[in-house]
Design an enzyme around this catalytic site. Structure first.
Site, PDB file in Angstrom:
ATOM      1  N   LYS A  52       0.844  -1.200   0.000  1.00  0.00           N
ATOM      2  CA  LYS A  52       0.000   0.000   0.000  1.00  0.00           C
ATOM      3  C   LYS A  52       0.883   1.256   0.000  1.00  0.00           C
ATOM      4  CE  LYS A  52      -3.691  -2.589   2.232  1.00  0.00           C
ATOM      5  NZ  LYS A  52      -4.447  -2.956   3.428  1.00  0.00           N
ATOM      6  N   GLN A  96      -4.589  -1.875   9.785  1.00  0.00           N
ATOM      7  CA  GLN A  96      -4.427  -3.182   9.149  1.00  0.00           C
ATOM      8  C   GLN A  96      -4.909  -4.292  10.081  1.00  0.00           C
ATOM      9  OE1 GLN A  96      -3.527  -3.589   5.979  1.00  0.00           O
ATOM     10  NE2 GLN A  96      -3.556  -5.811   6.034  1.00  0.00           N
ATOM     11  N   ASP A 119     -11.075   2.153   4.084  1.00  0.00           N
ATOM     12  CA  ASP A 119     -11.273   0.698   3.999  1.00  0.00           C
ATOM     13  C   ASP A 119     -12.756   0.360   3.856  1.00  0.00           C
ATOM     14  OD1 ASP A 119      -9.190  -1.130   3.951  1.00  0.00           O
ATOM     15  OD2 ASP A 119      -8.751  -0.909   6.088  1.00  0.00           O
TER      16      ASP A 119
HETATM   17  N1  GUN Z   1      -6.379  -7.338   6.235  1.00  0.00           N
HETATM   18  C1  GUN Z   1      -6.624  -8.051   5.101  1.00  0.00           C
HETATM   19  N2  GUN Z   1      -7.203  -7.278   4.160  1.00  0.00           N
HETATM   20  C2  GUN Z   1      -7.338  -6.037   4.708  1.00  0.00           C
HETATM   21  C3  GUN Z   1      -7.852  -4.815   4.219  1.00  0.00           C
HETATM   22  O1  GUN Z   1      -8.334  -4.691   3.090  1.00  0.00           O
HETATM   23  N3  GUN Z   1      -7.804  -3.767   5.099  1.00  0.00           N
HETATM   24  C4  GUN Z   1      -7.301  -3.882   6.360  1.00  0.00           C
HETATM   25  N4  GUN Z   1      -7.313  -2.805   7.135  1.00  0.00           N
HETATM   26  N5  GUN Z   1      -6.816  -5.008   6.837  1.00  0.00           N
HETATM   27  C5  GUN Z   1      -6.828  -6.089   6.014  1.00  0.00           C
END
Ligand code: GUN
Length: 293
Positions: A52, A96, A119
């Site tokens: 990211k 995350q 998200d």
């Molecule tokens: N863990 C796995 N996929 C994601 C996601 O798209 N966002 C977040 N914050 N954590 C994750």
């Protein structure tokens, strides 16, 4: 049969966003800024977050990574979320997941300002999405919807089977595909671990979205001629054929299923590459909405 090339579409979208960022920069506007909170050192989470941050750099966004040790208290983490909520330079941020077991993910998600929840995990954004109102839609469902849109795959009146009811993939996707409009207007069935007749349902479906995390679950005999197959599975399975000793495997037996389909996403290179660009698109949107108030 057409392969849905998520890698190519993701690269196109990244280029589109990078162009917008260039325009923002040349007109002296505020550069979109995404922050991520990472707790501990879970290897897949480290990889996702690094991806990211890298994507932000590639398209010209600012990014900030806020790290905490595994033993952080829920209260301290929620304070960090409040600080990002208040930080005028941050347009959007993510926490995350997964979080350590002593922290309630739900409490943390609910402490995020919905206007910065890129998200799309906050109940306000999920509620708005279910009602068909403007909202941040989580990365994987948004990426799949965008692939359907860019490949102009018909959805109205189609029998669509979503397998897997997770809050971040199956449940939102089943809602989005049943909303009025395009892509939507589908007749959606949401199957899960307690569904007893998945093969029967699959064989009747025009569109199958497999998001259960069970490698090779969808076989050739479960799919009707001309079906559209979206494979969300990305399980790491041991392999003698790769240097790492692992390969990413989808929920669909690609070699058996592909010859029967009209469209299919490969793994890797299908849905996966779309997830990060969806987050970038949400961040750009958050930035624009903050500017316009
Ligand atoms: N863990 C796995 N996929 C994601 C996601 O798209 N966002 C977040 N914050 N954590 C994750």
């Amino acid at each position: 049969m057409q392969i849905i090339d998520g890698k190519k579409v993701a690269a196109e979208i990244k280029a589109e966003i990078a162009l917008e960022v260039d325009c923002i920069k040349s007109s002296g506007g505020k550069i979109p800024h995404l922050a991520a909170i990472l707790v501990g050192h879970d290897p897949p989470s480290e990889t996702y977050v690094a991806g990211k941050v890298r994507a932000c750099e590639e398209i010209g966004f600012k990014s900030t990574l806020v790290r905490f040790d595994n033993d952080i208290s829920e209260e301290t983490l929620i304070n960090a979320v409040h600080n990002l909520n208040k930080d005028a330079d941050i347009d959007g941020f993510i926490v995350q997941l997964p979080l350590p077991g002593h922290i309630s993910e739900q409490n943390v998600i609910e402490s995020i300002d919905p206007a910065k929840d890129v998200d799309g995990f906050h109940p306000v954004n999920i509620g708005r999405m279910v009602l068909g109102m403007p909202s941040f839609i989580s990365a994987t469902p948004a990426g799949i919807i965008e692939l359907i849109r860019r490949y102009e795959i018909p959805t109205a009146g189609k029998a669509c089977l979503v397998i897997g009811r997770s809050n971040i993939v199956g449940r939102p996707l089943s809602n989005l595909l049943s909303l009025k409009g395009y892509p939507g207007n589908a007749t959606v069935t949401l199957a899960h671990s307690k569904t007893s007749n998945i093969p029967e349902l699959a064989l009747k479906s025009d569109i199958i979205i497999a998001a259960l995390g069970s490698p090779g679950f969808i076989t050739g005999e479960m799919v009707k001629e001309g079906a559209v197959i979206i494979d969300v599975g990305i399980t790491r399975v041991k392999s003698d054929l790769t240097r790492s000793g692992y390969k990413l495997t989808g929920d669909v037996k690609f070699d058996e299923v592909a010859p029967k389909c009209s469209y299919i996403t490969p793994v890797p290179g299908g849905v996966g590459p779309m997830t990060i660009v969806s987050l970038l698109r949400n961040t750009l949107l958050a930035s624009k909405q903050r500017i316009s108030g």
